[in-house]
Design a protein around this motif. Structure first.
Motif, PDB file in Angstrom:
ATOM      1  N   GLN A 161       7.621   9.322 -14.189  1.00  0.00           N
ATOM      2  CA  GLN A 161       7.930  10.745 -14.123  1.00  0.00           C
ATOM      3  C   GLN A 161       9.266  10.806 -13.112  1.00  0.00           C
ATOM      4  OE1 GLN A 161       6.533  12.821 -16.087  1.00  0.00           O
ATOM      5  NE2 GLN A 161       7.858  14.816 -15.334  1.00  0.00           N
ATOM      6  N   ASP A 162       9.245  10.035 -11.959  1.00  0.00           N
ATOM      7  CA  ASP A 162      10.490  10.094 -11.193  1.00  0.00           C
ATOM      8  C   ASP A 162      11.785   9.849 -11.928  1.00  0.00           C
ATOM      9  OD1 ASP A 162       8.903  11.103  -9.050  1.00  0.00           O
ATOM     10  OD2 ASP A 162       8.528   8.911  -8.111  1.00  0.00           O
ATOM     11  N   ARG A 203       5.464  16.087 -12.405  1.00  0.00           N
ATOM     12  CA  ARG A 203       5.299  15.017 -11.192  1.00  0.00           C
ATOM     13  C   ARG A 203       4.160  15.488 -10.273  1.00  0.00           C
ATOM     14  NH1 ARG A 203       6.465  13.288  -6.266  1.00  0.00           N
ATOM     15  NH2 ARG A 203       7.286  11.360  -6.083  1.00  0.00           N
ATOM     16  N   GLN A 207       1.029  13.360  -9.091  1.00  0.00           N
ATOM     17  CA  GLN A 207       0.753  13.066  -7.809  1.00  0.00           C
ATOM     18  C   GLN A 207      -0.792  13.582  -7.391  1.00  0.00           C
ATOM     19  OE1 GLN A 207       2.931  11.717  -5.529  1.00  0.00           O
ATOM     20  NE2 GLN A 207       1.006  11.810  -4.048  1.00  0.00           N
TER      21      GLN A 207
END
Length: 441
Positions: A161-162, A203, A207
């Motif tokens: 996702q980063d 994200r 997380q």
């Protein structure tokens, strides 16, 4: 008319009358001889028995003992004439109790399971956090591996996702330049912006999923850790309560529900005596007061003690107050539950190597030997004082004594006893020298 034979019937009746003045048939010289012979034999037997007993006093004594054994013996309660040496003879209060460790605990598991290994035995010293036993936990190992794999996947998705966020961010920056040059419509620019915002929001979700996976890893690790029974403090294993293969569970009370503990450990370096002091004498005991402790299992040795705590609660039934005396020089010969006697010393008593308990100047210890007996063993009449001593074969012996100082339910015996004798507590009019009694346990 004449009745014939009337005179003959009267003669017949007269013949039936018993004549008491006539001798009984068969009671002649032979009967008298038999009676005389029986009398002579009986007298001879009695005379022979008397002669035997007169010639053998031991047989007479044995006969007397036999008669006493047949009779019910008096039951008596005995106390000991104690011998006290050194400063303990000046004790203001004497109390009995049992040794116990400052810290002692039965160590069990925090979860239910079957014992896979017991790593300690009785007498082994352990440090804090040492593993004492292990429960079977193969299923928890698998659960922990699955939780770690799930957390690893969440980390990977977060990295992906980063990368997506970085790409949509660059696309948005290009769209901003194109929109400024009027080469892109507003709708196309909004699409690029929405893609970037969605990637950022995604994200945040990933997380949170990673945090959840890591929490599950910690949970699985804790469940696995619960299968390891560890020592909460440093001490010595004094009891092994479970064996390999047995089931164990928190709060188990027996075979039906499983055992509740694996081992029992105690801190043998910090021992204390838990004793009961009579309410009448509790005013003579204060926190920090010096004391001497005699342990029955270590004769001839007196340990230094100090009052650690006076429990602020009385025992209504026994009229006592609980006092705990900490030992300052305990050694390897002492164990919990040993019977002990505590001598509470006066304020100026000397303890240890000559240091006064009150903190004053050093004083030389003067050794002495004094004999004390409980007051209920003393018998008095007029000016005479005596005790009943239970001697050999549990027979009573009256011993006249000379008494001295009286203190805390006991009296010093100046003369008459050597110490250690068994004395009868209480009195009875039936007591006499040589009387065989039954000692109550």
């Amino acid at each position: 008319m004449t009745v014939a034979g009337s005179g003959g019937s009267g003669d017949a009746l007269s013949k039936l009358r018993i004549r008491r003045d006539e001798p009984v048939r068969g009671g002649g010289w032979l009967g008298r001889f038999v009676r005389l012979l029986v009398t002579v034999v009986v007298l001879a037997l009695l005379g022979g028995a008397a002669w035997i007993f007169s010639r053998s006093p031991g047989m007479l004594a044995d006969a007397n003992r036999l008669m006493e054994s047949v009779r019910t013996k008096l039951e008596v309660r005995v106390v000991l004439a104690s011998v006290e040496e050194g400063r303990s003879a000046d004790a203001t209060v004497v109390a009995t109790g049992y040794l116990q460790s400052r810290q002692q605990a039965r160590i069990g598991a925090r979860a239910t399971g079957r014992i896979e290994a017991v790593l300690v035995e009785e007498g082994v010293r352990v440090a804090a956090n040492d593993v004492l036993a292990i429960l079977e936990h193969a299923d928890l190992d698998a659960s922990l591996a699955a939780a770690k794999a799930s957390a690893a996947r969440c980390r990977s998705e977060l990295l992906e996702q980063d990368v997506l966020i970085a790409r949509t961010q660059r696309d948005l920056q290009r769209a901003e330049k194109l929109l400024a040059g009027r080469t892109m419509t507003q709708a196309e620019f909004d699409t690029e912006k929405f893609e970037y915002d969605a990637a950022v929001a995604r994200r945040e979700s990933l997380q949170a999923a990673l945090q959840l996976a890591e929490a599950r890893v910690q949970e699985a690790e804790q469940l696995r850790e619960n299968m390891f029974v560890r020592a909460p403090f440093a001490g010595t294993v004094i009891s092994k309560d479970a064996e390999l293969g047995e089931s164990i569970m928190p709060g188990g009370m027996g075979e039906a529900s499983g055992r509740g503990s694996v081992v029992t450990i105690a801190d043998l370096e910090h021992l204390e005596v838990d004793c009961d002091v009579k309410e009448d004498f509790i005013s003579r005991v204060q926190q920090g007061q010096a004391a001497e402790v005699a342990v029955d299992a270590v004769p001839g040795r007196r340990y230094r003690g100090r009052v650690r705590k006076v429990i602020p609660m009385g025992d209504r039934a026994r009229a006592t107050v609980k006092v705990r005396v900490a030992l300052e020089d305990a050694d390897e010969r002492l164990f919990p539950e040993m019977s002990s006697t505590v001598y509470f010393l006066p304020a100026d008593a000397v303890v240890g190597d000559g240091v006064a308990a009150g903190g004053g100047q050093e004083t030389k210890v003067v050794a002495g030997r004094r004999i004390f007996c409980p007051n209920d063993a003393l018998q008095t009449m007029g000016g005479d004082v005596w005790v009943w001593v239970v001697g050999a074969e549990d027979r009573l012996k009256r011993v006249v004594v000379q008494v001295g100082e009286k203190k805390e339910g006991r009296t010093e015996i100046v003369n008459g006893l050597a110490g250690g004798e068994r004395l009868v507590a209480g009195s009875s009019a039936e007591y006499r020298d040589g009387l065989a009694v039954k000692v109550l346990q």
